[in-house]
Scaffold this active site. Structure first.
Site, PDB file in Angstrom:
ATOM      1  N   LYS A  42     -11.510   0.756  -2.582  1.00  0.00           N
ATOM      2  CA  LYS A  42     -10.445   1.357  -3.381  1.00  0.00           C
ATOM      3  C   LYS A  42     -10.858   1.313  -4.859  1.00  0.00           C
ATOM      4  CE  LYS A  42      -7.449   1.127   0.456  1.00  0.00           C
ATOM      5  NZ  LYS A  42      -6.785   0.278   1.413  1.00  0.00           N
ATOM      6  N   HIS A  66      -4.947  -3.320  -2.892  1.00  0.00           N
ATOM      7  CA  HIS A  66      -4.523  -2.380  -3.938  1.00  0.00           C
ATOM      8  C   HIS A  66      -4.386  -3.051  -5.303  1.00  0.00           C
ATOM      9  CE1 HIS A  66      -3.971   0.933  -1.166  1.00  0.00           C
ATOM     10  NE2 HIS A  66      -3.615  -0.004  -0.306  1.00  0.00           N
ATOM     11  N   SER A  98       0.794  -1.225   0.000  1.00  0.00           N
ATOM     12  CA  SER A  98       0.000   0.000   0.000  1.00  0.00           C
ATOM     13  C   SER A  98       0.827   1.277   0.000  1.00  0.00           C
ATOM     14  CB  SER A  98      -0.940   0.000   1.200  1.00  0.00           C
ATOM     15  OG  SER A  98      -0.205  -0.029   2.415  1.00  0.00           O
TER      16      SER A  98
HETATM   17  C1  LIG Z   1      -7.070   0.030   2.893  1.00  0.00           C
HETATM   18  C2  LIG Z   1      -6.457  -1.258   3.263  1.00  0.00           C
HETATM   19  C3  LIG Z   1      -7.117  -2.177   4.085  1.00  0.00           C
HETATM   20  C4  LIG Z   1      -8.389  -1.837   4.802  1.00  0.00           C
HETATM   21  O1  LIG Z   1      -9.481  -1.756   3.967  1.00  0.00           O
HETATM   22  P1  LIG Z   1     -10.682  -0.786   4.374  1.00  0.00           P
HETATM   23  O2  LIG Z   1     -11.812  -1.281   3.565  1.00  0.00           O
HETATM   24  O3  LIG Z   1     -10.253   0.593   4.032  1.00  0.00           O
HETATM   25  O4  LIG Z   1     -10.896  -0.961   5.842  1.00  0.00           O
HETATM   26  C5  LIG Z   1      -6.540  -3.407   4.293  1.00  0.00           C
HETATM   27  N1  LIG Z   1      -5.355  -3.713   3.741  1.00  0.00           N
HETATM   28  C6  LIG Z   1      -4.677  -2.845   2.965  1.00  0.00           C
HETATM   29  C7  LIG Z   1      -3.379  -3.247   2.384  1.00  0.00           C
HETATM   30  C8  LIG Z   1      -5.201  -1.585   2.723  1.00  0.00           C
HETATM   31  O5  LIG Z   1      -4.507  -0.720   1.985  1.00  0.00           O
END
Ligand SMILES: *Cc1c(COP(=O)(O)O)cnc(C)c1O
Length: 392
Positions: free
Chosen positions: A244, A213, A185
């Site tokens: 995302k 991601h 990330s």
């Molecule tokens: C954003 C993210 C999460 C968490 O997901 P949310 O739906 O925002 O709670 C988990 N793992 C990674 C690698 C992330 O970037």
């Protein structure tokens, strides 16, 4: 000031002194390549809305339809009376999209990680995680009580040493779970999933991959990096977020029917939490459908073009796999904040990422590109970055 507030104020002062203080910035517009902050339109290179779906008409329409038919709230947890048909449609869509037997949705990706790892492992087990995994996985590993072993980032030798130790030195039966992200990330690099899959199979461990991601971006069906590298059917637990590239919100676990049935019975963040609202799940379903459509394919092409434009200016080495996360490492926390402030003054919004999101002394500007950016937007970003001292 009360003693309570005095205590907190002293701790906040310490955070400020380290250059680590954070504050919320109020955004007065929808998500998109331009966002409005304090009455100013800024070119936005900070979001994870990689395909520009967060404000897409199809997702908004799906959310509105769901609100009209199913209301604003979900009423209860899924196991009480909150398991509405939009949740089931989302999970059917997810399983078909990912090519797994079944899927379970959670209110967030964070909740998916916490609930799943805590359900699967206990104190007699071992969890092996990459040094750079997301906070949700770190927290879940601590919560489940299993022995935690950390391998150096993407270091297969280190991972194998730990797997050997776990297989040899621990009384059986013990469960060994390896957890990694697929696209990291804050660095935008890739886990060597083929090699990790081979190793976990060699030592009889299980594998959980967080595709936060990568979902919606990689592979012929845009299922994620597991598909791109041809190993998704050998990953026991496929995790991701719907917040995302999918453009909505929520988290998911995809895998076997047995896994999903087990989580329905044991994942506490699923059981003891009100079901996500109909609007969120309906938007997520529409987001997955869009990702799978020809429009979705076109959007990923646009994203790769923007990334190529940015990378050619950076003179980064050529590689077949690229991600939309482009970290510009600065190191010092205060310098990173100053760089972000300077960019904001030029109308460009890029976040300074600092500890505890990344290690101390590795603060960075984290540029993210989306399909909604134009070539001109990227050119403007590069012009502004050149005014800072990045050797661009
Ligand atoms: C954003 C993210 C999460 C968490 O997901 P949310 O739906 O925002 O709670 C988990 N793992 C990674 C690698 C992330 O970037």
């Amino acid at each position: 000031m009360t003693a309570f507030d005095q205590d907190l104020s002293a701790r906040l002062a310490a955070i400020r002194a380290e250059g680590l203080h954070r504050e919320l910035r109020r955004v007065d517009s929808a998500q998109g390549p331009r966002i409005e902050i304090a009455g100013r339109a800024l070119l936005n290179f900070s979001s994870n809305d990689y395909l520009g779906l967060a404000n897409h008409p199809a997702l908004k329409a799906a959310a509105i339809r769901a609100v009209e038919k199913f209301g604003a709230g979900a009423g209860a947890s899924r196991l009480i009376c909150g398991s509405l048909s939009p949740h089931h449609e989302l999970e059917e869509t997810l399983a078909a999209f990912k090519g797994t037997e079944a899927a379970l949705s959670f209110s967030t990706g964070y909740a998916a990680a916490l609930g799943t790892i805590k359900a699967l492992l206990g104190k007699d087990d071992v969890i092996i995680v990459d040094k750079l995994v997301h906070a949700s996985i770190v927290d879940a590993a601590k919560l489940c009580g299993a022995r935690i072993r950390i391998f150096a980032h993407n270091d297969l030798n280190d991972l194998e040493e730990i797997l050997k130790w776990a297989a040899g030195n621990i009384q059986h039966p013990t469960r060994v779970l390896v957890v990694t992200e697929s696209v990291f990330s804050m660095d935008g690099d890739f886990a060597p999933l083929r090699e990790i899959v081979a190793l976990k199979e060699k030592y009889g461990a299980w594998l959980m991959v967080d595709e936060a991601h990568a979902t919606g971006l990689y592979g012929a069906n845009r299922r994620g990096l597991g598909e791109e590298l041809g190993v998704s059917d050998r990953i026991e637990i496929q995790m991701g977020t719907l917040g995302k590239a999918i453009g909505a919100s929520g988290g998911y676990i995809c895998g076997s029917q047995a896994l999903i049935d087990f989580l329905v019975n044991r994942a506490r963040s699923f059981i003891f939490s009100t079901a996500p609202v109909p609007a969120a799940v309906a938007a997520a379903t529409a987001g997955i459908q869009l990702v799978q459509s020809s429009e979705g394919k076109q959007l990923t092409k646009q994203l790769w073009s923007r990334i190529a434009e940015f990378r050619s200016a950076l003179r980064t080495p050529h590689s077949a796999l690229v991600s939309a996360i482009l970290p510009l490492i600065i190191g010092d926390e205060t310098k990173a904040v100053t760089a972000a402030t300077n960019l904001r003054e030029r109308g460009i919004f890029v976040p300074a990422i600092r500890y505890p999101t990344v290690a101390r002394g590795t603060a960075r500007l984290r540029v993210t590109l989306t399909a909604a950016h134009s070539a001109e937007d990227v050119a403007e970003l590069l012009t502004s970055l050149r005014t800072l001292d990045f050797g661009l």
